[in-house]
Motif scaffolding. Structure first.
Motif, PDB file in Angstrom:
ATOM      1  N   LEU A 166       0.808  -1.213   0.000  1.00 46.98           N
ATOM      2  CA  LEU A 166       0.000   0.000   0.000  1.00 46.98           C
ATOM      3  C   LEU A 166       0.848   1.272   0.000  1.00 46.98           C
ATOM      4  O   LEU A 166       0.310   2.370  -0.024  1.00 46.98           O
ATOM      5  CB  LEU A 166      -0.942  -0.005   1.212  1.00 46.98           C
ATOM      6  N   ARG A 167       2.143   1.106  -0.007  1.00 44.59           N
ATOM      7  CA  ARG A 167       3.055   2.250   0.020  1.00 44.59           C
ATOM      8  C   ARG A 167       3.496   2.620  -1.394  1.00 44.59           C
ATOM      9  O   ARG A 167       3.420   1.809  -2.311  1.00 44.59           O
ATOM     10  CB  ARG A 167       4.230   1.930   0.923  1.00 44.59           C
ATOM     11  N   PRO A 168       3.977   3.850  -1.584  1.00 49.59           N
ATOM     12  CA  PRO A 168       4.353   4.298  -2.938  1.00 49.59           C
ATOM     13  C   PRO A 168       5.618   3.635  -3.470  1.00 49.59           C
ATOM     14  O   PRO A 168       6.527   3.286  -2.708  1.00 49.59           O
ATOM     15  CB  PRO A 168       4.555   5.804  -2.769  1.00 49.59           C
ATOM     16  N   ALA A 169       5.656   3.516  -4.775  1.00 53.41           N
ATOM     17  CA  ALA A 169       6.804   2.928  -5.474  1.00 53.41           C
ATOM     18  C   ALA A 169       8.098   3.645  -5.113  1.00 53.41           C
ATOM     19  O   ALA A 169       9.156   3.021  -5.006  1.00 53.41           O
ATOM     20  CB  ALA A 169       6.571   2.989  -6.979  1.00 53.41           C
ATOM     21  N   SER A 170       8.018   4.943  -4.906  1.00 49.60           N
ATOM     22  CA  SER A 170       9.218   5.739  -4.623  1.00 49.60           C
ATOM     23  C   SER A 170       9.953   5.274  -3.374  1.00 49.60           C
ATOM     24  O   SER A 170      11.159   5.481  -3.256  1.00 49.60           O
ATOM     25  CB  SER A 170       8.859   7.217  -4.494  1.00 49.60           C
ATOM     26  N   GLU A 171       9.252   4.624  -2.461  1.00 51.29           N
ATOM     27  CA  GLU A 171       9.891   4.144  -1.228  1.00 51.29           C
ATOM     28  C   GLU A 171      10.786   2.936  -1.471  1.00 51.29           C
ATOM     29  O   GLU A 171      11.701   2.676  -0.702  1.00 51.29           O
ATOM     30  CB  GLU A 171       8.845   3.772  -0.179  1.00 51.29           C
ATOM     31  N   PHE A 172      10.525   2.192  -2.532  1.00 43.83           N
ATOM     32  CA  PHE A 172      11.223   0.920  -2.743  1.00 43.83           C
ATOM     33  C   PHE A 172      12.030   0.853  -4.040  1.00 43.83           C
ATOM     34  O   PHE A 172      12.782  -0.090  -4.242  1.00 43.83           O
ATOM     35  CB  PHE A 172      10.213  -0.228  -2.698  1.00 43.83           C
ATOM     36  N   MET A 173      11.856   1.847  -4.884  1.00 42.43           N
ATOM     37  CA  MET A 173      12.564   1.826  -6.168  1.00 42.43           C
ATOM     38  C   MET A 173      14.062   2.008  -5.968  1.00 42.43           C
ATOM     39  O   MET A 173      14.511   2.552  -4.966  1.00 42.43           O
ATOM     40  CB  MET A 173      12.034   2.940  -7.082  1.00 42.43           C
ATOM     41  N   THR A 174      14.828   1.543  -6.942  1.00 39.39           N
ATOM     42  CA  THR A 174      16.257   1.821  -6.983  1.00 39.39           C
ATOM     43  C   THR A 174      16.388   3.217  -7.559  1.00 39.39           C
ATOM     44  O   THR A 174      15.937   3.481  -8.677  1.00 39.39           O
ATOM     45  CB  THR A 174      16.988   0.789  -7.875  1.00 39.39           C
TER      46      THR A 174
END
Length: 142
Positions: free
Chosen positions: A68-76
């Motif tokens: 449920l969190r944004p992609a920006s938190e986990f992207m490289t």
């Protein structure tokens, strides 16, 4: 052979999303598009890349709530890119050394495509086979 050769044959379509897209939405995009990575961009500005590995890492570290969190938190965020005029051998070497499977292709500041290690290896094998066939033909003609 250059990266442009790959893009000209496989196409230049790139699947991308914006940084606010939730991880669950990205997972659905990966499934629906049959790809292993999505570029994260604001317009044409590359912000990062989100791969299957990034998602597995997010789920491992944060559990199901990561979806449920944004992609920006986990992207490289520190994405290595290449250009169309780079050789396939050079890009294959960079991908192998860096241990990543997807590399965005840029032209100036714009996203021009995306290549995978599978694309690069396939074209390198084809190139090697052509060279071997040319050598056999040369020897047979001699």
């Amino acid at each position: 052979m250059t990266i442009a050769t790959i893009l000209n044959q496989k196409g230049r379509d790139v699947f991308k999303t914006d940084p606010a897209t939730t991880l669950v939405e990205v997972v659905k995009m990966l499934r629906d598009k049959g790809v292993g990575a999505i570029l994260v961009a604001e317009g044409e500005k590359l912000c990062g890349i989100l791969s299957e590995r990034d998602i597995v890492r997010a789920l491992s570290n944060h559990g199901g709530s990561a979806l449920l969190r944004p992609a920006s938190e986990f992207m490289t965020k520190d994405v290595m890119t290449c250009t169309e005029d780079e050789t396939i051998v050079s890009v294959m070497s960079r991908m192998t050394t860096g241990r990543f499977r997807h590399m965005p292709v840029v032209k100036g500041r714009k996203i021009a495509g995306l290549v995978s290690i599978g694309d690069v290896v396939k074209f390198r094998i084809e190139e090697t086979e052509r060279e071997a066939e040319d050598m056999r033909a040369y020897i047979a003609a001699g």
